[in-house]
Design a protein around this motif. Structure first.
Motif, PDB file in Angstrom:
ATOM      1  N   ARG A 428       0.839  -1.197   0.000  1.00  0.00           N
ATOM      2  CA  ARG A 428       0.000   0.000   0.000  1.00  0.00           C
ATOM      3  C   ARG A 428       0.875   1.248   0.000  1.00  0.00           C
ATOM      4  NH1 ARG A 428      -3.338  -1.008   5.353  1.00  0.00           N
ATOM      5  NH2 ARG A 428      -1.176  -1.305   6.008  1.00  0.00           N
ATOM      6  N   ASN A 429       0.275   2.371  -0.377  1.00  0.00           N
ATOM      7  CA  ASN A 429       0.949   3.662  -0.318  1.00  0.00           C
ATOM      8  C   ASN A 429      -0.021   4.718   0.182  1.00  0.00           C
ATOM      9  OD1 ASN A 429       2.807   2.483  -2.910  1.00  0.00           O
ATOM     10  ND2 ASN A 429       3.874   3.686  -1.375  1.00  0.00           N
ATOM     11  N   LEU A 430       0.536   5.802   0.706  1.00  0.00           N
ATOM     12  CA  LEU A 430      -0.281   6.902   1.210  1.00  0.00           C
ATOM     13  C   LEU A 430      -0.578   7.880   0.077  1.00  0.00           C
ATOM     14  CD1 LEU A 430      -1.495   8.018   3.871  1.00  0.00           C
ATOM     15  CD2 LEU A 430       0.555   9.444   4.065  1.00  0.00           C
ATOM     16  N   TYR A 431      -1.849   8.213  -0.087  1.00  0.00           N
ATOM     17  CA  TYR A 431      -2.289   9.139  -1.128  1.00  0.00           C
ATOM     18  C   TYR A 431      -3.202  10.210  -0.545  1.00  0.00           C
ATOM     19  CZ  TYR A 431      -0.544   6.304  -5.019  1.00  0.00           C
ATOM     20  OH  TYR A 431       0.258   5.643  -5.905  1.00  0.00           O
ATOM     21  N   SER A 432      -3.307  11.315  -1.269  1.00  0.00           N
ATOM     22  CA  SER A 432      -4.280  12.356  -0.947  1.00  0.00           C
ATOM     23  C   SER A 432      -5.568  12.093  -1.723  1.00  0.00           C
ATOM     24  CB  SER A 432      -3.747  13.741  -1.320  1.00  0.00           C
ATOM     25  OG  SER A 432      -2.698  14.137  -0.473  1.00  0.00           O
ATOM     26  N   VAL A 433      -6.694  12.430  -1.114  1.00  0.00           N
ATOM     27  CA  VAL A 433      -7.990  12.326  -1.776  1.00  0.00           C
ATOM     28  C   VAL A 433      -8.709  13.659  -1.596  1.00  0.00           C
ATOM     29  CG1 VAL A 433     -10.096  10.980  -2.064  1.00  0.00           C
ATOM     30  CG2 VAL A 433      -8.067   9.909  -1.067  1.00  0.00           C
ATOM     31  N   THR A 434      -9.196  14.214  -2.690  1.00  0.00           N
ATOM     32  CA  THR A 434      -9.936  15.472  -2.657  1.00  0.00           C
ATOM     33  C   THR A 434     -11.374  15.213  -3.079  1.00  0.00           C
ATOM     34  OG1 THR A 434      -7.918  16.676  -3.238  1.00  0.00           O
ATOM     35  CG2 THR A 434     -10.002  17.842  -3.491  1.00  0.00           C
ATOM     36  N   PHE A 435     -12.315  15.745  -2.305  1.00  0.00           N
ATOM     37  CA  PHE A 435     -13.735  15.613  -2.611  1.00  0.00           C
ATOM     38  C   PHE A 435     -14.280  16.994  -2.947  1.00  0.00           C
ATOM     39  CE2 PHE A 435     -12.611  12.204   0.311  1.00  0.00           C
ATOM     40  CZ  PHE A 435     -13.128  11.092  -0.327  1.00  0.00           C
ATOM     41  N   VAL A 500     -10.436  17.546   1.973  1.00  0.00           N
ATOM     42  CA  VAL A 500      -9.224  16.773   1.682  1.00  0.00           C
ATOM     43  C   VAL A 500      -9.080  15.660   2.711  1.00  0.00           C
ATOM     44  CG1 VAL A 500      -8.030  18.677   0.566  1.00  0.00           C
ATOM     45  CG2 VAL A 500      -7.771  18.338   3.011  1.00  0.00           C
ATOM     46  N   ALA A 501      -8.458  14.571   2.295  1.00  0.00           N
ATOM     47  CA  ALA A 501      -8.292  13.408   3.165  1.00  0.00           C
ATOM     48  C   ALA A 501      -7.013  12.679   2.778  1.00  0.00           C
ATOM     49  CB  ALA A 501      -9.499  12.471   3.050  1.00  0.00           C
ATOM     50  N   LEU A 502      -6.601  11.765   3.628  1.00  0.00           N
ATOM     51  CA  LEU A 502      -5.492  10.854   3.347  1.00  0.00           C
ATOM     52  C   LEU A 502      -6.035   9.434   3.319  1.00  0.00           C
ATOM     53  CD1 LEU A 502      -2.611  12.279   5.589  1.00  0.00           C
ATOM     54  CD2 LEU A 502      -2.876  12.524   3.120  1.00  0.00           C
ATOM     55  N   ALA A 503      -5.415   8.588   2.511  1.00  0.00           N
ATOM     56  CA  ALA A 503      -5.893   7.213   2.376  1.00  0.00           C
ATOM     57  C   ALA A 503      -4.727   6.285   2.108  1.00  0.00           C
ATOM     58  CB  ALA A 503      -6.906   7.107   1.239  1.00  0.00           C
ATOM     59  N   ILE A 535     -14.970   6.382  -5.678  1.00  0.00           N
ATOM     60  CA  ILE A 535     -16.272   6.602  -5.065  1.00  0.00           C
ATOM     61  C   ILE A 535     -16.295   5.873  -3.724  1.00  0.00           C
ATOM     62  CG2 ILE A 535     -17.386   4.608  -6.165  1.00  0.00           C
ATOM     63  CD1 ILE A 535     -19.880   6.408  -6.482  1.00  0.00           C
ATOM     64  N   LEU A 536     -16.952   6.485  -2.736  1.00  0.00           N
ATOM     65  CA  LEU A 536     -16.970   5.904  -1.398  1.00  0.00           C
ATOM     66  C   LEU A 536     -18.042   4.836  -1.273  1.00  0.00           C
ATOM     67  CD1 LEU A 536     -16.470   8.933   1.010  1.00  0.00           C
ATOM     68  CD2 LEU A 536     -14.762   7.412   0.028  1.00  0.00           C
ATOM     69  N   GLU A 537     -17.835   3.956  -0.320  1.00  0.00           N
ATOM     70  CA  GLU A 537     -18.829   2.923  -0.038  1.00  0.00           C
ATOM     71  C   GLU A 537     -20.091   3.560   0.545  1.00  0.00           C
ATOM     72  OE1 GLU A 537     -17.706   0.264   3.073  1.00  0.00           O
ATOM     73  OE2 GLU A 537     -16.842   1.837   4.315  1.00  0.00           O
ATOM     74  N   ASN A 538     -21.205   2.847   0.424  1.00  0.00           N
ATOM     75  CA  ASN A 538     -22.478   3.267   1.015  1.00  0.00           C
ATOM     76  C   ASN A 538     -22.896   4.657   0.555  1.00  0.00           C
ATOM     77  OD1 ASN A 538     -22.483   0.863   2.516  1.00  0.00           O
ATOM     78  ND2 ASN A 538     -21.326   1.824   4.173  1.00  0.00           N
ATOM     79  N   GLY A 539     -22.620   5.002  -0.679  1.00  0.00           N
ATOM     80  CA  GLY A 539     -23.031   6.311  -1.165  1.00  0.00           C
ATOM     81  C   GLY A 539     -22.491   6.593  -2.551  1.00  0.00           C
ATOM     82  N   MET A 540     -22.685   7.857  -2.990  1.00  0.00           N
ATOM     83  CA  MET A 540     -22.263   8.278  -4.323  1.00  0.00           C
ATOM     84  C   MET A 540     -21.218   9.379  -4.238  1.00  0.00           C
ATOM     85  SD  MET A 540     -24.036   6.363  -6.335  1.00  0.00           S
ATOM     86  CE  MET A 540     -23.800   7.204  -7.888  1.00  0.00           C
ATOM     87  N   THR A 541     -20.488   9.463  -3.137  1.00  0.00           N
ATOM     88  CA  THR A 541     -19.501  10.522  -2.956  1.00  0.00           C
ATOM     89  C   THR A 541     -18.305  10.272  -3.869  1.00  0.00           C
ATOM     90  OG1 THR A 541     -20.180  10.688  -0.645  1.00  0.00           O
ATOM     91  CG2 THR A 541     -18.159  11.801  -1.277  1.00  0.00           C
ATOM     92  N   ARG A 542     -18.002  11.237  -4.734  1.00  0.00           N
ATOM     93  CA  ARG A 542     -16.918  11.110  -5.710  1.00  0.00           C
ATOM     94  C   ARG A 542     -15.682  11.844  -5.213  1.00  0.00           C
ATOM     95  NH1 ARG A 542     -15.519  14.668 -10.112  1.00  0.00           N
ATOM     96  NH2 ARG A 542     -14.110  13.638 -11.570  1.00  0.00           N
ATOM     97  N   GLY A 543     -14.526  11.204  -5.328  1.00  0.00           N
ATOM     98  CA  GLY A 543     -13.269  11.807  -4.930  1.00  0.00           C
ATOM     99  C   GLY A 543     -12.212  11.684  -6.008  1.00  0.00           C
TER     100      GLY A 543
END
Length: 707
Positions: A428-435, A500-503, A535-543
């Protein structure tokens, strides 16, 4: 066209610092202006220039951009902020950025007594076994001895000892090689070889580190641990205090220390011989003697607890043991009071733990309790909390610099070596996620309620992202998992309309192979160069998934100085120069209303406040135009939701068709097999008949021959 309102913006320094601006931005508006008034982007830009000129938005009165994408309230209420938490996160985020880029800089109190969620701990290690202890417990290498570089000064008859030491970033690992924390270790020469101060990451209390290490120390080890920042102390002198001064330019941070730290030590005339560390690998300790068993220590190192692409600066650790029979505040308390005093006009802007957390996530730095062996509470379908434990190697979190690959015999070595020998690399690697807000119209948002009764409305399944949410490839019908969110910043806290988030993300090769099997469009070989839709689980949130700024930017580049003033989703539109990152709608009129004036232009024909004397007709037209733009924006977001829903339905249909096609092929093969079996049976029967006839003929011939 946007609307503004004028709530109070509380900050502890503004009114005395800028008496001419104590009226604030509200004074720019004519008295006839109500608390809510329609004005143009040109007016807003003018107000922003005033705000910047009086100290990075730190005014007693300010404004809020009336836009659904910016009016965010704090969703991290457990983290304190120096700003009024009821203010929009976008406005607070812009204030933080402006302060970092200004000639004043910012400061953090990492030993805040009122809230210790993101405090820093310091544990001192001394004794003849210090070097061996550090080498056995941490992932980097420590010298057994440091050349003494000691200078002695005697200002005002008081002795001051100056020692130069070595700074080492080292990982504290568990037995499997998974990282617990990154420790900033300042080592100094001593009569026993070395002694060290281990500084934890924000959120990792010194008492936790002490309790983790102390049980493994035996008398023969020759090591003594002291918790320098205990959570409960009997006397103020028993506790050290940690402060960080930062800015986009290191010279600004140096000026902060000169103006806020050195004056507190004027009793020892520190200004005459004070020097800064020459690089990130050096630290300096000043020991001030006052009387018998009365002394103070000041440790300075080039560390800001943030990636260098966010800010540069220094952290100081102050220990005061000069308070015998005295009721005065500690030296550290006086440093913080001077730094944030209304009298210190050029002093740094104090930021809270909420602002630190946003900067950390935005810059891509792993956090204790999040990426580094974190415990993430996540609500399941029943509403009950479950705990997700993040277990990651330092190599997965871009922390290769804390591991000496040539070193052996330290805790967690086997786990690190196994990853280094893996031909496929780390899993795995650390990435940024922007919504982006323009792609995600969240459930429960105010504007959504206004359009909830629309006859053709699609049910909104766009959820606000949370730590622990799983991510999937957009269009894969949530069959290709990409990774898991580990940290999520305050919504809008970056000053842009986004979250913004990290994943932690799986290997790109395996994800791309699975996408190829589903005939999904692939236009890249990895995730490092371009953004990637998830896209996130349990929804339609796009990142949008992309490499962290800490990995993407070259050393020496600052993300705030090279960024474009535009939305986070690169859609090919040019920047309009809007401070808050707004872009005009492609279908709207881009005339004078949405134009941004050039601040270098000499607009001698118009006064600064001339545009505020509008006629009633102009106000009505402005209101109509604003309503039209709002309706157009709502329609566009409705279409985006529909497009995302259609993509998901198409992916389901494609998968179903592929399954039916495979079933049809299977049935065809079975029918062919049945025909082949029947033909083979007939052939064998014919052959048996033929052999039987031949046998009968042979027997008849033999009989005839006998006769």
């Amino acid at each position: 066209m946007v609307s503004i309102i004028l709530p109070s913006l509380h900050h502890p320094r503004f009114e005395l610092q800028y008496p001419y601006a104590s009226i604030g931005i509200a004074s720019v508006l004519a008295p006839s202006f109500a608390s809510s008034r329609m004005i143009t982007t040109k007016h807003i830009y003018f107000l922003l220039q005033i705000a910047h000129s009086v100290g990075a938005f730190h005014a007693s009165r300010s404004f809020i951009l009336r836009s659904p994408s910016i009016l965010f309230s704090s969703e991290k209420e457990n983290l304190p902020s120096t700003y009024d938490i009821s203010l929009p996160a976008g406005l607070r985020g812009e204030a933080v950025r402006s302060a970092l880029k200004s000639d004043r800089g910012v400061c953090f109190n990492f030993t805040c007594p009122s809230n210790s969620v993101r405090n820093v701990g310091v544990v001192k290690v001394s004794g003849k076994g210090t070097a061996g202890f550090l080498n056995n417990k941490l992932s980097d290498t420590f010298p057994s001895k440091i050349d003494e570089a000691i200078s002695l000064f005697n200002p005002n008859g008081l002795e001051v000892k100056v020692e130069r030491g070595v700074v080492t970033d080292a990982g504290l690992l568990n037995s499997k090689g998974q990282i617990i924390d990154v420790l900033n270790v300042c080592s100094f020469p001593s009569s026993d070889g070395i002694e060290a101060h281990m500084m934890t990451s924000p959120g990792h209390a010194g008492s936790q580190l002490f309790d983790r290490l102390d049980p493994f120390i035996f008398p023969l080890d020759g090591v003594k641990l002291i918790d320098m920042c205990p959570s409960e102390v009997g006397q103020p002198s028993e506790k050290s205090q940690v402060f960080t001064f930062a800015a986009t330019k290191i010279e600004t941070a140096q000026n902060c220390i000169k103006g806020s730290v050195l004056p507190i030590f004027d009793e020892w005339n520190l200004e005459t011989f004070f020097t800064f560390p020459s690089n990130k690998n050096e630290c300096i300790r000043y020991t001030f003697s006052k009387g018998e068993n009365e002394y103070a220590e000041l440790i300075v190192c080039e560390e800001v607890m943030l990636p260098s692409c966010v800010s540069r600066g220094y952290t100081v650790v102050i220990s005061d043991h000069t308070l015998k029979n005295s009721d005065r505040p500690t030296l550290g308390s006086r440093v913080w009071e001077l730094s944030t005093s209304e009298r210190n006009f050029n002093g740094p802007v104090a930021l809270g733990q909420l602002e630190y957390e946003t900067l950390r996530i935005e810059g891509g730095k792993p956090g204790f309790g999040c990426e580094m062996t974190g415990h993430i509470k996540k609500a399941d379908d029943t509403g009950e909390n479950s705990v997700i434990i993040t277990k990651a190697s330092p190599l997965e979190l871009d922390l290769e610099h804390v591991v000496d690959q040539q070193k052996g015999c330290y805790q967690g070595q086997e786990g690190v070596v196994s990853l280094l020998k893996n031909k496929k690399g780390v899993p795995r690697n650390l990435y940024s996620v922007t919504f982006p807000e323009e792609d995600n119209f969240y459930e429960g948002q105010k504007d959504e309620e206004e359009y909830s009764n629309h006859p053709n409305r699609i049910p909104n399944e766009t959820k606000i992202p949370k730590a622990g949410d799983a991510m999937y490839v957009l269009g894969s019908n949530k069959t290709i998992k990409v990774g898991t969110l580990t940290s999520v910043a305050e919504r809008g806290g970056t000053s842009f309309p986004e979250t913004v988030a990290l994943a932690l993300v799986r290997r790109s090769e395996s994800i791309l192979q699975k996408m190829k099997k589903l005939d999904l469009e692939i236009d890249r070989d990895n995730f490092n160069e371009e953004t990637f839709d998830v896209i996130l689980e349990n929804g339609m949130t796009r990142g949008l998934l992309k490499a962290t700024p800490a990995r993407r930017l070259k050393f020496g580049q600052n993300m705030f100085e090279i960024e474009q003033w535009a939305t986070s989703d690169d859609n090919g539109q040019e920047d309009t120069g809007s401070i808050m990152g707004f872009l005009p709608d492609s279908n709207s009129d881009q005339g004078d209303i949405l134009s941004v004036p050039n601040i270098d232009e000499d607009d001698s024909d118009n006064d600064d406040d001339a545009g505020f004397d509008d006629s009633n007709e102009e106000e009505l037209n402005a209101a109509i135009e604003a309503s039209r733009i709002a309706a157009e924006e709502a329609r566009r977001k409705e279409e985006k939701l529909s497009i995302l829903q259609n993509r998901a339905m198409e992916a389901v249909a494609k998968r179903k068709a592929a399954k039916e096609d495979a079933q049809a092929k299977k049935e065809t093969v079975e029918q062919i097999d049945e025909v082949d079996i029947e033909s083979e049976a007939k052939r064998k029967a014919l052959k048996l008949d033929m052999l039987k006839k031949k046998a009968e003929e042979a027997m008849a011939r033999r009989k005839d021959k006998k006769d």
